[in-house]
Design a protein around this motif. Sequence first.
Motif, short mmCIF file in Angstrom:
data_model
loop_
_atom_site.label_atom_id
_atom_site.label_comp_id
_atom_site.label_asym_id
_atom_site.label_seq_id
_atom_site.Cartn_x
_atom_site.Cartn_y
_atom_site.Cartn_z
N ALA A 229 0.84 -1.20 0.00
CA ALA A 229 0.00 0.00 0.00
C ALA A 229 0.87 1.26 0.00
N GLU A 230 1.91 1.24 0.81
CA GLU A 230 2.79 2.41 0.92
C GLU A 230 3.56 2.63 -0.38
N ALA A 231 4.05 1.55 -0.98
CA ALA A 231 4.81 1.67 -2.24
C ALA A 231 3.91 2.22 -3.34
N ALA A 232 2.65 1.79 -3.36
CA ALA A 232 1.72 2.29 -4.39
C ALA A 232 1.43 3.78 -4.16
N GLU A 233 1.26 4.17 -2.89
CA GLU A 233 1.00 5.58 -2.58
C GLU A 233 2.16 6.45 -3.01
N ASN A 373 6.08 -4.14 15.16
CA ASN A 373 7.27 -4.96 15.00
C ASN A 373 8.50 -4.13 15.36
N GLU A 374 9.51 -4.81 15.85
CA GLU A 374 10.78 -4.16 16.20
C GLU A 374 11.85 -4.91 15.42
N VAL A 375 12.52 -4.25 14.49
CA VAL A 375 13.40 -5.00 13.59
C VAL A 375 14.83 -4.48 13.60
N LEU A 376 15.68 -5.33 13.03
CA LEU A 376 17.09 -5.02 12.84
C LEU A 376 17.30 -5.05 11.32
N GLU A 390 4.61 0.62 14.48
CA GLU A 390 3.53 -0.06 13.79
C GLU A 390 4.03 -0.54 12.44
N LYS A 391 3.44 -1.64 11.94
CA LYS A 391 3.91 -2.22 10.68
C LYS A 391 3.72 -1.23 9.53
N THR A 392 2.66 -0.40 9.61
CA THR A 392 2.44 0.59 8.56
C THR A 392 3.58 1.62 8.56
N ARG A 393 4.04 1.99 9.73
CA ARG A 393 5.15 2.96 9.83
C ARG A 393 6.46 2.29 9.38
N VAL A 397 9.27 3.57 6.69
CA VAL A 397 10.70 3.73 7.01
C VAL A 397 11.56 2.86 6.08
N LEU A 398 11.09 1.63 5.84
CA LEU A 398 11.83 0.72 4.95
C LEU A 398 11.92 1.27 3.54
N LEU A 399 10.78 1.75 3.04
CA LEU A 399 10.77 2.26 1.67
C LEU A 399 11.61 3.53 1.55
N ASP A 400 11.70 4.32 2.64
CA ASP A 400 12.61 5.48 2.63
C ASP A 400 14.03 5.01 2.30
N ARG A 401 14.43 3.89 2.93
CA ARG A 401 15.78 3.37 2.71
C ARG A 401 15.94 2.85 1.29
#
Length: 405
Positions: A229-233, A373-376, A390-393, A397-401
């Motif tokens: 959803a975020e990538a499409a937005e 989720n809390e990830v490395l 939150e997974k939506t956030r 953050v991931l797509l920013d990278r």
Amino acid sequence: MKTVLLGVTGCIAAYKACEVVRGLQKAGVQVKVVMTGNATAFVGPLTFHALTGQPVATGFDWEGPAARVPDGSGGAGDPIPHITLGQSADLFLIAPCTADVMAKIAGGIADDLLTSTALAATAPLMIAPAMNVHMYENAATQENMAKLRQRGVAFIEADDGYLACGDVGRGRLADPDAIVAAALEALAAKQDLAGKRVLITAGPTIEPIDPARYISNRSSGKTGFALAAEAAERGGQVTLVTGPVALGDPDDVETVHVETAREMLQAVEERFDGADIAIFTAAVCDGRPEAFSPRKLKKGADDEALGRIELVSNPDILATMGARKRPGQVVVGFAAETEDLEANAAKKLSAKGADLIVANLVGEGRAFGTDTNEVLLVSSEGAEALPLMEKTRLAAVLLDRLAVL
Ligand code: C5P
């Protein structure tokens, strides 16, 4: 869906925050409210609770029942609401913001839930000040505003006019429509994936034993769906290949439904070469029953077959695609581990030919099926721990990278 955390402080204009809530909701934005104790003297938390359908945060648990919404839903039970709130929003908008709260934020003071949230927030901060003209023009207030502007805080200028105290001048809260418009502009999705093709796998796979039974796992698909959803937005051309989940197809995403690992592999193989970014969030079953019984196995007659289901390995979709990666393609894998998170993720990074592994601990109620989720993040450059979010956030953050890779 975007989320605005609306901070309301103690000022006569607090009632206008209700209109801000409505305006944002009309634009499809989810609103959560955090109030200072003083704000609750002007507008009851129950009003915001009713408008938003969300718990209204008014204080920390240890401050006792007075710090909670009358219906008891004031975030009670969350020992760190200032962290949770500030990291679950796309924008922290404080409207109206008093001179006092602005001064505290400028000084890094965190002596209540709202100001603690401001200090802990990872979301951008936007402030709509409201106060008496002399307070507004006071050098201290002006200095605080300049300091905050310098730190990247966005301001929605107060209006000139008659003030509640009878004075005339600058200090009246900006029109709620103008506040909503400024917030929406700040929220407007970046288009940093425009022209990029993004392929995402999600959910579990199911591996049938007979027409009625199968082997599967607890994956909810939430992370993959949030990423799609975020990538499409953000303007990406997104294909989502998903196993069976209880989620609706995201808007503007080509969603391909599959059941087994082999079906998922085939759907991915057909689309991988055309993708610029491929993200493998699916919890693919490692094995499948060697034999599929076309008729339902019966208790009694088939006890032996039911008691010993032989498994054979499924193809590793990420590793297969990682080996086929062409220069310029970005491949991201996930790793759910119960121990040795970083070492196991680093192994997967090279074994599967990924550019990035998003690793998290599972078990004890973590990650699977939850909304947070809390990830490395593990790449050839090392490991970076992200806070619980939150997974939506996390998707944002991931797509920013990835957008800048
Ligand atoms: O080896 P493990 O299952 O922990 O690896 C997890 C990563 O590999 C995830 O990105 C998952 O989507 C992917 N994977 C896959 N096909 C498999 C197993 C895992 O694509 N058969």
